[in-house]
Design an enzyme around this catalytic site. Structure first.
Site, PDB file in Angstrom:
ATOM      1  N   CYS A 106       2.306   0.151  -7.541  1.00 51.10           N
ATOM      2  CA  CYS A 106       0.985  -0.481  -7.486  1.00 51.10           C
ATOM      3  C   CYS A 106       1.186  -1.717  -6.620  1.00 51.10           C
ATOM      4  O   CYS A 106       2.163  -1.798  -5.877  1.00 51.10           O
ATOM      5  CB  CYS A 106       0.460  -0.809  -8.891  1.00 51.10           C
ATOM      6  SG  CYS A 106       1.407  -2.066  -9.767  1.00 51.10           S
ATOM      7  N   ARG A 107       0.303  -2.692  -6.696  1.00 45.42           N
ATOM      8  CA  ARG A 107       0.444  -3.874  -5.842  1.00 45.42           C
ATOM      9  C   ARG A 107       1.657  -4.713  -6.225  1.00 45.42           C
ATOM     10  O   ARG A 107       2.463  -5.078  -5.389  1.00 45.42           O
ATOM     11  CB  ARG A 107      -0.819  -4.726  -5.892  1.00 45.42           C
ATOM     12  CG  ARG A 107      -0.739  -5.952  -4.976  1.00 45.42           C
ATOM     13  CD  ARG A 107      -2.042  -6.722  -4.914  1.00 45.42           C
ATOM     14  NE  ARG A 107      -2.707  -6.829  -6.193  1.00 45.42           N
ATOM     15  CZ  ARG A 107      -2.590  -7.850  -7.045  1.00 45.42           C
ATOM     16  NH1 ARG A 107      -1.823  -8.873  -6.741  1.00 45.42           N
ATOM     17  NH2 ARG A 107      -3.235  -7.864  -8.175  1.00 45.42           N
TER      18      ARG A 107
END
Length: 116
Positions: free
Chosen positions: A68-69
């Site tokens: 994810c980020r």
């Protein structure tokens, strides 16, 4: 029933700049559609975290590096995947760390990739 041991997370230092996704692994990106569109790992599979239980049959049979980020959502997704029998490894620091390390990113539209 005991919770199975989770595999150790993968760090950027575990990856090779020339071939960042090891043989036998596939990247699973659990970010939202707009984050994916801004930039993602070439060859990654995209299934937003909220859709993962309903789309689990779309997952490849390879071991998964979940991103994810920044690593929070992917840690939760990895834990869930491991509890259902997959071999999933969270990428510590997420795509932000991937980008800082200069590893490749792409977009589907040919724009300059970035991490949202």
């Amino acid at each position: 029933m005991p919770i199975p041991d989770a595999p150790a997370p993968i760090t950027i230092d575990d990856l090779d700049a020339d071939r960042p996704v090891p043989a036998g692994f596939r990247v699973l990106d659990v970010r939202e559609d707009d984050e994916w569109a801004a930039g993602h790992v070439p060859g990654a599979v995209h299934i937003p975290m909220g859709e993962l239980p309903a789309r689990v049959e779309e997952l490849p049979e390879e071991e998964l590096i979940v991103v994810c980020r920044s690593g929070g959502r992917s840690a939760r997704a990895s834990a869930w995947l491991n509890s259902t029998g997959f071999d999933a490894y969270n990428l510590e620091g997420g795509l932000s760390a991937w980008q800082r390390a200069g590893l490749p990113l792409t977009t589907d539209g040919g724009r300059e990739p970035t991490v949202l």
